[in-house]
Design a protein around this motif. Structure first.
Motif, PDB file in Angstrom:
ATOM      1  N   GLN A   1      24.472 -35.592 -18.178  1.00  0.00           N
ATOM      2  CA  GLN A   1      25.342 -36.745 -18.408  1.00  0.00           C
ATOM      3  C   GLN A   1      26.338 -36.483 -19.530  1.00  0.00           C
ATOM      4  N   ARG A   2      25.948 -35.634 -20.482  1.00  0.00           N
ATOM      5  CA  ARG A   2      26.834 -35.294 -21.604  1.00  0.00           C
ATOM      6  C   ARG A   2      27.752 -34.117 -21.275  1.00  0.00           C
ATOM      7  N   GLY A   3      27.650 -33.587 -20.060  1.00  0.00           N
ATOM      8  CA  GLY A   3      28.560 -32.520 -19.655  1.00  0.00           C
ATOM      9  C   GLY A   3      27.981 -31.133 -19.607  1.00  0.00           C
ATOM     10  N   TRP A   4      26.701 -30.961 -20.038  1.00  0.00           N
ATOM     11  CA  TRP A   4      26.057 -29.646 -19.984  1.00  0.00           C
ATOM     12  C   TRP A   4      25.179 -29.627 -18.746  1.00  0.00           C
ATOM     13  N   LYS A   5      25.676 -29.068 -17.646  1.00  0.00           N
ATOM     14  CA  LYS A   5      24.963 -29.122 -16.373  1.00  0.00           C
ATOM     15  C   LYS A   5      23.605 -28.441 -16.490  1.00  0.00           C
ATOM     16  N   MET A   6      22.547 -29.202 -16.164  1.00  0.00           N
ATOM     17  CA  MET A   6      21.185 -28.708 -16.367  1.00  0.00           C
ATOM     18  C   MET A   6      20.252 -29.377 -15.362  1.00  0.00           C
ATOM     19  N   ASN A   7      19.225 -28.633 -14.914  1.00  0.00           N
ATOM     20  CA  ASN A   7      18.139 -29.243 -14.149  1.00  0.00           C
ATOM     21  C   ASN A   7      16.826 -28.861 -14.801  1.00  0.00           C
ATOM     22  N   ASP A   8      15.740 -29.527 -14.404  1.00  0.00           N
ATOM     23  CA  ASP A   8      14.478 -29.303 -15.106  1.00  0.00           C
ATOM     24  C   ASP A   8      13.954 -27.889 -14.901  1.00  0.00           C
ATOM     25  N   GLY A   9      14.302 -27.237 -13.762  1.00  0.00           N
ATOM     26  CA  GLY A   9      13.870 -25.864 -13.547  1.00  0.00           C
ATOM     27  C   GLY A   9      14.513 -24.909 -14.536  1.00  0.00           C
ATOM     28  N   ASN A  10      15.828 -24.999 -14.680  1.00  0.00           N
ATOM     29  CA  ASN A  10      16.523 -24.140 -15.646  1.00  0.00           C
ATOM     30  C   ASN A  10      16.112 -24.459 -17.076  1.00  0.00           C
ATOM     31  N   LEU A  11      15.901 -25.737 -17.349  1.00  0.00           N
ATOM     32  CA  LEU A  11      15.496 -26.125 -18.698  1.00  0.00           C
ATOM     33  C   LEU A  11      14.119 -25.565 -19.034  1.00  0.00           C
ATOM     34  N   SER A  12      13.224 -25.541 -18.054  1.00  0.00           N
ATOM     35  CA  SER A  12      11.878 -25.016 -18.311  1.00  0.00           C
ATOM     36  C   SER A  12      11.918 -23.533 -18.674  1.00  0.00           C
ATOM     37  N   VAL A  13      12.864 -22.784 -18.081  1.00  0.00           N
ATOM     38  CA  VAL A  13      13.021 -21.366 -18.429  1.00  0.00           C
ATOM     39  C   VAL A  13      13.469 -21.231 -19.885  1.00  0.00           C
ATOM     40  N   LEU A  14      14.421 -22.063 -20.294  1.00  0.00           N
ATOM     41  CA  LEU A  14      14.915 -22.007 -21.668  1.00  0.00           C
ATOM     42  C   LEU A  14      13.821 -22.386 -22.666  1.00  0.00           C
ATOM     43  N   VAL A  15      13.065 -23.425 -22.350  1.00  0.00           N
ATOM     44  CA  VAL A  15      11.994 -23.857 -23.244  1.00  0.00           C
ATOM     45  C   VAL A  15      10.914 -22.776 -23.345  1.00  0.00           C
ATOM     46  N   TYR A  16      10.591 -22.125 -22.226  1.00  0.00           N
ATOM     47  CA  TYR A  16       9.599 -21.051 -22.248  1.00  0.00           C
ATOM     48  C   TYR A  16      10.073 -19.906 -23.149  1.00  0.00           C
ATOM     49  N   ALA A  17      11.339 -19.557 -23.042  1.00  0.00           N
ATOM     50  CA  ALA A  17      11.868 -18.475 -23.873  1.00  0.00           C
ATOM     51  C   ALA A  17      11.764 -18.815 -25.358  1.00  0.00           C
ATOM     52  N   ALA A  18      12.110 -20.047 -25.711  1.00  0.00           N
ATOM     53  CA  ALA A  18      12.086 -20.447 -27.119  1.00  0.00           C
ATOM     54  C   ALA A  18      10.668 -20.621 -27.646  1.00  0.00           C
ATOM     55  N   ASP A  19       9.797 -21.224 -26.836  1.00  0.00           N
ATOM     56  CA  ASP A  19       8.443 -21.554 -27.301  1.00  0.00           C
ATOM     57  C   ASP A  19       7.470 -20.392 -27.213  1.00  0.00           C
ATOM     58  N   LYS A  20       7.570 -19.598 -26.142  1.00  0.00           N
ATOM     59  CA  LYS A  20       6.540 -18.607 -25.872  1.00  0.00           C
ATOM     60  C   LYS A  20       6.975 -17.159 -26.150  1.00  0.00           C
ATOM     61  N   LEU A  21       8.256 -16.863 -26.034  1.00  0.00           N
ATOM     62  CA  LEU A  21       8.686 -15.465 -26.104  1.00  0.00           C
ATOM     63  C   LEU A  21       9.380 -15.078 -27.404  1.00  0.00           C
ATOM     64  N   LEU A  22      10.081 -16.003 -28.011  1.00  0.00           N
ATOM     65  CA  LEU A  22      10.885 -15.645 -29.180  1.00  0.00           C
ATOM     66  C   LEU A  22      10.057 -15.039 -30.301  1.00  0.00           C
ATOM     67  N   SER A  23       8.842 -15.519 -30.490  1.00  0.00           N
ATOM     68  CA  SER A  23       8.010 -15.025 -31.591  1.00  0.00           C
ATOM     69  C   SER A  23       7.421 -13.651 -31.317  1.00  0.00           C
ATOM     70  N   VAL A  24       7.414 -13.218 -30.051  1.00  0.00           N
ATOM     71  CA  VAL A  24       6.765 -11.942 -29.724  1.00  0.00           C
ATOM     72  C   VAL A  24       7.740 -10.864 -29.245  1.00  0.00           C
ATOM     73  N   ILE A  25       8.871 -11.252 -28.650  1.00  0.00           N
ATOM     74  CA  ILE A  25       9.864 -10.244 -28.252  1.00  0.00           C
ATOM     75  C   ILE A  25      11.262 -10.658 -28.741  1.00  0.00           C
ATOM     76  N   PRO A  26      11.416 -10.893 -30.046  1.00  0.00           N
ATOM     77  CA  PRO A  26      12.731 -11.340 -30.544  1.00  0.00           C
ATOM     78  C   PRO A  26      13.824 -10.304 -30.346  1.00  0.00           C
ATOM     79  N   GLU A  27      13.488  -9.020 -30.503  1.00  0.00           N
ATOM     80  CA  GLU A  27      14.522  -7.990 -30.382  1.00  0.00           C
ATOM     81  C   GLU A  27      15.096  -7.955 -28.970  1.00  0.00           C
ATOM     82  N   ALA A  28      14.217  -8.045 -27.979  1.00  0.00           N
ATOM     83  CA  ALA A  28      14.684  -8.031 -26.583  1.00  0.00           C
ATOM     84  C   ALA A  28      15.563  -9.241 -26.295  1.00  0.00           C
TER      85      ALA A  28
END
Length: 324
Positions: A173-200
């Motif tokens: 609604q604010r102009g950033w086209k998003m669906n819950d599937g794509n959002l779940s990928v982003l949340v997984y990257a931030a919550d689960k992966l950033l702390s263990v594979i930050p360099e990648a």
């Protein structure tokens, strides 16, 4: 006898009153073209983009030779002394500061801008995410951290946790086209992966790697939990620890998924006291849509050392062959 009238120093009184009056900055209530100086303008302080724009030098050459193609969009938080970049534009502001330092040319110091009244922090974040996505070059992890920040703002406004579906709808609604599937990928990257594979991730790992790792984690954990439930003995390590430690081993500019899987297979098989081949084949079945086992597998490789080479890589020489 009448008292002598007291002399009033009007200049002193006016000066004293002026000191007591706070200067109130009144910004335009509608979008307005204005000129501001570099000293009056600051970058957006919550900019989701943290890496250097890959076209930085190209943009700098263009601004040096032609100036800005369009006025930056600016705003100002209530009570702030400075104007702030409203939608993208942080790279251009940094370049203007550099060019002013290098040349002392006033055309880089006095900037024609389009002022927009302040809305809220969510509007500011949305503007930068939309603009940066349109211009391209944002890393997945930058988009992921921006999405997490946006979800936090939405939950603070709602006073409760919200679903990813509702968050995605608010972002769209604010102009950033998003669906819950794509959002779940982003949340997984931030919550689960950033702390263990930050360099990648900061090297530019994108959707294919994140989706692959999320699928692998789900498949392996499903199998692990099923075996632990069926077994009389506890594994030698917790699943989360094994998974995270193995990810850390492979954190590099280029994440090697096949080698990561092979190492994970060996470690998981060793922890569960079963063969690599049995574990790999049954996890592959789960990844293909199969169900987890309901009984402990009969292991045809039970006597095989857990870290031996794969059977198809063993020598197939027979009696009479050279090298026997």
């Amino acid at each position: 006898m009448a008292k002598k009238a007291k002399t009033i120093d009007l200049n002193e009184r006016l000066t004293r009153q002026a000191r007591q009056v706070e200067t109130v900055q009144v910004d335009p209530a509608i979008p307005t073209r204005m000129t501001v100086t570099l000293d009056q303008l600051v970058p957006y302080d919550q900019n989701p983009r943290q890496t250097k724009n890959p076209k930085y030098d190209e943009i700098k050459d263009s601004i040096r030779n032609r100036g800005l193609d369009e006025p930056p969009s600016i705003t100002r938080r209530p009570g702030s002394d400075h104007y702030m970049i409203r939608r993208g534009g942080n790279t251009r502001l940094q370049i203007l500061n550099e060019l002013w330092e290098e040349t002392q040319d006033d055309r880089f110091y006095n900037i024609d801008c389009m002022f927009h009244p302040w809305v809220d922090d969510e509007d500011a974040l949305a503007g930068h995410l939309v603009e940066n996505d349109m211009r391209g070059g944002m890393l997945l992890i930058e988009r992921a951290l921006g999405a997490k920040q946006w979800i936090q703002m939405l939950e603070e406004k709602a006073g409760e946790s919200i679903s990813q579906r509702k968050a995605a709808e608010a972002m769209t609604q604010r102009g950033w086209k998003m669906n819950d599937g794509n959002l779940s990928v982003l949340v997984y990257a931030a919550d689960k992966l950033l702390s263990v594979i930050p360099e990648a991730l900061w090297a530019g790992a994108g959707n294919p790697l994140v989706k692959s790792l999320r699928s692998l984690e789900k498949g392996y954990q499903t199998y692990w939990d099923a075996i632990v439930k069926l077994s009389d003995t506890e594994p030698s390590i917790e699943w989360t620890t094994l998974w995270n430690n193995t990810l850390k081993e492979f954190d590099d500019l280029r994440f090697d998924v096949p080698e990561f899987r092979r190492t994970l297979d060996f470690k998981a098989a060793d922890a569960l006291q079963m063969s690599y081949n049995t574990l790999r084949s049954e996890v592959d079945a789960i990844l293909a849509g199969g169900q987890p086992p309901t009984e402990l597998p009969v292991d045809p490789w039970a006597d095989r050392p857990p870290f031996a080479d794969d059977p198809w890589q063993l020598s197939t020489t027979t009696a009479g062959d050279p090298g026997e």
